[in-house]
Design a protein around this motif. Structure first.
Motif, PDB file in Angstrom:
ATOM      1  N   THR A  66       0.830  -1.207   0.000  1.00 34.89           N
ATOM      2  CA  THR A  66       0.000   0.000   0.000  1.00 34.89           C
ATOM      3  C   THR A  66       0.863   1.254   0.000  1.00 34.89           C
ATOM      4  O   THR A  66       0.580   2.227  -0.716  1.00 34.89           O
TER       5      THR A  66
ATOM      6  N   GLN B  35       2.401   1.794  -3.435  1.00 37.88           N
ATOM      7  CA  GLN B  35       1.397   2.323  -4.355  1.00 37.88           C
ATOM      8  C   GLN B  35       1.077   3.792  -4.069  1.00 37.88           C
ATOM      9  O   GLN B  35       0.786   4.562  -4.981  1.00 37.88           O
ATOM     10  N   THR B  36       1.145   4.167  -2.803  1.00 42.28           N
ATOM     11  CA  THR B  36       0.786   5.530  -2.402  1.00 42.28           C
ATOM     12  C   THR B  36       1.863   6.546  -2.742  1.00 42.28           C
ATOM     13  O   THR B  36       1.564   7.643  -3.234  1.00 42.28           O
TER      14      THR B  36
ATOM     15  N   GLU C 266      -6.073   7.126   2.079  1.00 45.45           N
ATOM     16  CA  GLU C 266      -6.852   7.219   0.846  1.00 45.45           C
ATOM     17  C   GLU C 266      -6.604   6.013  -0.058  1.00 45.45           C
ATOM     18  O   GLU C 266      -7.533   5.495  -0.689  1.00 45.45           O
ATOM     19  N   THR C 267      -5.351   5.564  -0.125  1.00 39.49           N
ATOM     20  CA  THR C 267      -5.061   4.366  -0.920  1.00 39.49           C
ATOM     21  C   THR C 267      -5.786   3.156  -0.344  1.00 39.49           C
ATOM     22  O   THR C 267      -6.361   2.342  -1.088  1.00 39.49           O
TER      23      THR C 267
ATOM     24  N   ARG D 211      -8.555   3.129   1.231  1.00 39.47           N
ATOM     25  CA  ARG D 211      -9.977   3.244   0.901  1.00 39.47           C
ATOM     26  C   ARG D 211     -10.244   2.851  -0.544  1.00 39.47           C
ATOM     27  O   ARG D 211     -11.250   2.219  -0.853  1.00 39.47           O
ATOM     28  N   ARG D 212      -9.322   3.241  -1.419  1.00 35.73           N
ATOM     29  CA  ARG D 212      -9.482   2.839  -2.820  1.00 35.73           C
ATOM     30  C   ARG D 212      -9.409   1.330  -2.977  1.00 35.73           C
ATOM     31  O   ARG D 212     -10.017   0.742  -3.873  1.00 35.73           O
ATOM     32  N   GLN D 213      -8.629   0.683  -2.095  1.00 39.51           N
ATOM     33  CA  GLN D 213      -8.508  -0.773  -2.134  1.00 39.51           C
ATOM     34  C   GLN D 213      -9.692  -1.470  -1.467  1.00 39.51           C
ATOM     35  O   GLN D 213      -9.811  -2.695  -1.524  1.00 39.51           O
TER      36      GLN D 213
END
Length: 387
Positions: free
Chosen positions: A101, A104-105, A259-260, A262-264
C-alpha cells in the motif's frame, strides 16, 4: 517445566508450516523449519480474550476501538521508549499488505525503490509486482555480522530512489541496527529526499545485550519521513489473525496512505484480530520475557550443536528474531545441491538463501521457535543431510 516445551500437533488446522510443506517443497515426510511462525501457543490472555469474544456470539462489522491504539502506544513507549500519539496509527491485515500500500501511495510505476540484500523476500515481490524498479545496496558480511555499505547506500540514493525499505531487526541475518547506523541511514535519506519504510515486525524479538531502536524515534525531523510497520504476529504467534499497525506521524502522509487503503476497499481489521492484538499488547509482556529466555537457549544449543557436529556450517549469531541464517558455503555445494541434500537425504525443509536476493547464495534460513525436542530433531536431520 517451560510452557514452550509443550508439543502441539498442528496438523488438520490448515497450517501452512505443517500441511503445505509437501506441496511447496515437493517431498514427503519433511520436518518444517522454514516459514516464520512459532510452534507455541500465544499468551493465555489472548486465548481468553478471543474465547470471551466468541461467547458473545455476534460478529458484525467491527471497528478498531481507541483502546487498541492506546494499548499499542503504551507498548511502544514501555518496550522501545518511543512516544507516539494513538491517532498516528492505521491498520492493515498484514505488514506485507501495508508495504505494498505504501509503495502504491508514494511512488509511480517505474520509480526506484531501494533495499539491502539479502533481505525478506516480499520486499522484492512488492516492488516488482507494483512495477517499480529495485535498486540494491547489498549488505556486507564482515566477521559473521552484517554491516551497511554506506558508500553503496548513498550511490544508490543518488539514482533517485523515492523509497527505502528498511528491515529492522534484519531478516534473515538477525542484525539489530545500532543508533549510529540508523542515524546515518536517516541522514542520507533526508539528504536525498527518500521516504523510509521501516519493517519492524521483529522489533520485540531482541536478545539481551541488544536493543531495538525505532528509526522514527531518533528525532522529530526523521519521524516526519518514516512510515513504520509493526504487528503482534511474530511477537505473539498471531499471524493467522491478520492484524498489523502502521505508524505515520506526518499527517499528510497518513492521509495519503489512508486514501489508498480506501481505494482498495480496506477499512478495518477482523473482529478477532482486533481482540487478539489488544490483549497481546496489554497482557503479553511476561509471556514475551519467558519466550525470549527460551529462544536464547534454543539459539545457544543450535550454535553449539553446529560447532560440534557440522563445523563447516557457520551460524550467523543473530541479535534478534527467532531465525538462524546458516552459511553453508564451506560445504562446496551449489544451491541446487544444498536443496537436494536437505530435502532428499535430511528430509528437512529450510528456506533457501537465494530467495533473499544477492548475497543469499550458499545460505539457508532455519526457524528455531519450536520446542527443544523439535529443534533437536531438525538439527539431527541437518547433520544427516551433510554426512
Amino acid at each position: 517445566m517451560s510452557i514452550f516445551n509443550e508439543r502441539i500437533d498442528r496438523r488438520n488446522t490448515s497450517s501452512v508450516k505443517w500441511e503445505a510443506t509437501k506441496h511447496l517443497f515437493g517431498e514427503e515426510d519433511l520436518w518444517p523449519m522454514w516459514v516464520a511462525d512459532m510452534d507455541f501457543k500465544p499468551p493465555q490472555a489472548v486465548i481468553t480474550a478471543i474465547k470471551e469474544r466468541v461467547e458473545h456470539g455476534i460478529f458484525g462489522y467491527t471497528f478498531v476501538p481507541p483502546s487498541t491504539s492506546q494499548a499499542i502506544a503504551e507498548w511502544l513507549l514501555k518496550r522501545h521508549q518511543w512516544s507516539i500519539e494513538p491517532n498516528w496509527l492505521l491498520y492493515c491485515g498484514g505488514v506485507v499488505q501495508a508495504i505494498s500500500t505504501a509503495i502504491q501511495t508514494f511512488t509511480e510505476e517505474g520509480d526506484h525503490v531501494l533495499l539491502q540484500s539479502p533481505v525478506y523476500t516480499p520486499f522484492f515481490d512488492m516492488i516488482e509486482k507494483n512495477n517499480r524498479k529495485i535498486i540494491n545496496a547489498p549488505l556486507i558480511l564482515d566477521e559473521d555480522k552484517y554491516r551497511i555499505d554506506f558508500t553503496a547506500f548513498e550511490n544508490a540514493l543518488k539514482q533517485g530512489c523515492k523509497l527505502f525499505l528498511l528491515c529492522s531487526p534484519h531478516n534473515p541475518g538477525g542484525r539489530v541496527w545500532i543508533k549510529e547506523e540508523l542515524e546515518k541511514i536517516a541522514e542520507l535519506c533526508l539528504k536525498y529526499n527518500c521516504l523510509i519504510l521501516s519493517d519492524e515486525i521483529h522489533s520485540d524479538l531482541v536478545y539481551k545485550k541488544h536493543k531495538h531502536i525505532p528509526i522514527a524515534s531518533l528525532n522529530e525531523e526523521i519521524a516526519e519521513k518514516v512510515i513504520t510497520f509493526i504487528a503482534p504476529s511474530k511477537t505473539f504467534n498471531l499471524a493467522g489473525l491478520h492484524a498489523s499497525a502502521v505508524v505515520i506521524k506526518n499527517e499528510t502522509l497518513r492521509t495519503q496512505f489512508q486514501e489508498t487503503m480506501r481505494r482498495q476497499g480496506s477499512f478495518s481489521l477482523n473482529t478477532f484480530g482486533i481482540t487478539g492484538m489488544e490483549a497481546a499488547y496489554r497482557e503479553g509482556e511476561a509471556w514475551l520475557e519467558d519466550l525470549l529466555d527460551y529462544l536464547q537457549k534454543n539459539k545457544d544449543f543450535a550454535i553449539s550443536y553446529l560447532k560440534e557436529h557440522l563445523p563447516e556450517i557457520t551460524c550467523i549469531d543473530s541479535e534478534g528474531t527467532y531465525l538462524l541464517w546458516l552459511d553453508c558455503r564451506k560445504l562446496g555445494l551449489s544451491d541446487k545441491e544444498l536443496r537436494q541434500r536437505l530435502l532428499q537425504k535430511g528430509k528437512l525443509a529450510l528456506e533457501p538463501g537465494p530467495k533473499y536476493g544477492p548475497g543469499g547464495e550458499g545460505f539457508v534460513r532455519m526457524n528455531i521457535a519450536c520446542p527443544m525436542d523439535d529443534l533437536i530433531e531438525g538439527l539431527k536431520r541437518l547433520k544427516k543431510a551433510f554426512e
